[in-house]
Scaffold this motif. Structure first.
Motif, short mmCIF file in Angstrom:
data_model
loop_
_atom_site.label_atom_id
_atom_site.label_comp_id
_atom_site.label_asym_id
_atom_site.label_seq_id
_atom_site.Cartn_x
_atom_site.Cartn_y
_atom_site.Cartn_z
N SER A 112 0.72 -1.29 0.00
CA SER A 112 0.04 0.04 0.16
C SER A 112 0.85 1.24 -0.09
O SER A 112 0.64 2.25 -0.93
N THR A 113 1.92 1.24 0.94
CA THR A 113 2.90 2.44 1.04
C THR A 113 3.58 2.50 -0.32
O THR A 113 3.72 3.56 -0.97
N CYS A 114 4.06 1.56 -0.88
CA CYS A 114 4.91 1.62 -2.14
C CYS A 114 4.27 2.01 -3.53
O CYS A 114 4.39 2.66 -4.25
N SER A 115 2.84 1.65 -3.29
CA SER A 115 2.14 1.65 -4.67
C SER A 115 1.70 3.23 -4.51
O SER A 115 1.61 3.90 -5.56
N SER A 116 1.35 3.94 -3.51
CA SER A 116 1.08 5.18 -3.26
C SER A 116 2.26 6.21 -3.83
O SER A 116 2.07 7.08 -4.40
N HIS A 117 3.36 6.04 -3.40
CA HIS A 117 4.60 6.48 -3.65
C HIS A 117 5.08 6.53 -4.89
O HIS A 117 5.26 7.36 -5.74
N LEU A 118 4.98 5.18 -5.57
CA LEU A 118 5.21 5.19 -6.75
C LEU A 118 4.17 5.71 -7.83
O LEU A 118 4.70 6.15 -8.86
N SER A 119 3.16 5.76 -7.47
CA SER A 119 2.21 6.57 -8.50
C SER A 119 2.36 7.97 -8.43
O SER A 119 2.34 8.62 -9.48
N SER A 120 2.82 8.33 -7.23
CA SER A 120 3.07 10.09 -7.24
C SER A 120 4.25 10.28 -7.76
O SER A 120 4.38 11.25 -8.65
N VAL A 121 5.34 9.36 -7.86
CA VAL A 121 6.75 9.51 -8.51
C VAL A 121 6.51 9.34 -10.02
O VAL A 121 6.84 10.01 -11.05
N SER A 122 5.59 8.45 -10.37
CA SER A 122 5.32 8.27 -11.96
C SER A 122 4.51 9.47 -12.52
O SER A 122 4.71 10.04 -13.62
N LEU A 123 3.50 9.88 -11.70
CA LEU A 123 2.81 11.26 -12.10
C LEU A 123 3.64 12.45 -12.28
O LEU A 123 3.90 13.17 -13.15
N PHE A 124 4.59 12.70 -11.38
CA PHE A 124 5.77 13.75 -11.36
C PHE A 124 6.66 13.43 -12.48
O PHE A 124 6.91 14.50 -13.25
N TYR A 125 7.24 12.36 -12.59
CA TYR A 125 8.26 12.18 -13.80
C TYR A 125 7.42 12.05 -15.14
O TYR A 125 7.96 12.90 -16.16
N GLY A 126 6.21 11.80 -15.08
CA GLY A 126 5.55 11.79 -16.45
C GLY A 126 5.29 13.15 -16.88
O GLY A 126 5.59 13.52 -18.17
#
Length: 160
Positions: A112-126
């Motif tokens: 749960s923690t990793c998926s929320s972090h990874l989604s915000s990182v992906s949005l930022f880098y995208g």
């Protein structure tokens, strides 16, 4: 050993990482400022943006900023790809460490923690990738403002 951060990360290693990050950021900024000195600005000094970003500065230049745009494009690719890939590799290592965890509850919490972090990182880098790599020569100011607003305000608000 991604889940042993406190054990592996010493103060000295942390300071070295911070120092290298600041040095790269400083050199990157100095490169763009140095390249700005070769441009002349003879018309309006009003930037049609909500903050002073490098690409809108190129639009108000009287001289040809193609070298500056090329350097911004190359640096964006180098920095974004290298940092994003290091994040992805670290998350893959974390994923393998989580899968070795015996506790179902601990595994669910970590996912749960990793998926929320990874989604915000992906949005930022995208959005950064769209702004600095895909639309380096794009003249649509409104769309650039929206992307900039997204990665400077919206994504940090979403970051857990």
């Amino acid at each position: 050993k991604p889940l042993l951060y406190v054990v592996v990360m010493s103060n000295r290693l942390c300071i070295q990482f911070i120092g290298v990050s600041y040095l790269i950021g400083l050199l990157h900024g100095l490169l763009h400022v140095g390249l700005l000195f070769r441009l002349t600005f003879c018309s309006s000094n009003v930037i049609n943006h909500f903050y002073c970003e490098i690409l809108p500065l190129y639009r108000i230049s009287c001289t040809d900023p193609s070298i500056n745009v090329l350097v911004a494009f190359i640096m964006a690719i180098l920095i974004q790809v290298s940092t994003f890939m290091s994040i992805i590799v670290s998350y893959i290592l974390i994923l393998f460490a989580i899968l070795r965890t015996k506790s179902e509850r601990g595994r669910n919490k970590a996912f749960s923690t990793c998926s929320s972090h990874l989604s915000s990182v992906s949005l930022f880098y995208g959005t950064l990738f769209i702004i600095y790599v895909l639309s380096c020569s794009d003249k649509d100011n409104y769309q650039g403002k929206m992307y900039s607003l997204f990665y400077t305000i919206i994504i940090p608000l979403l970051n857990p």
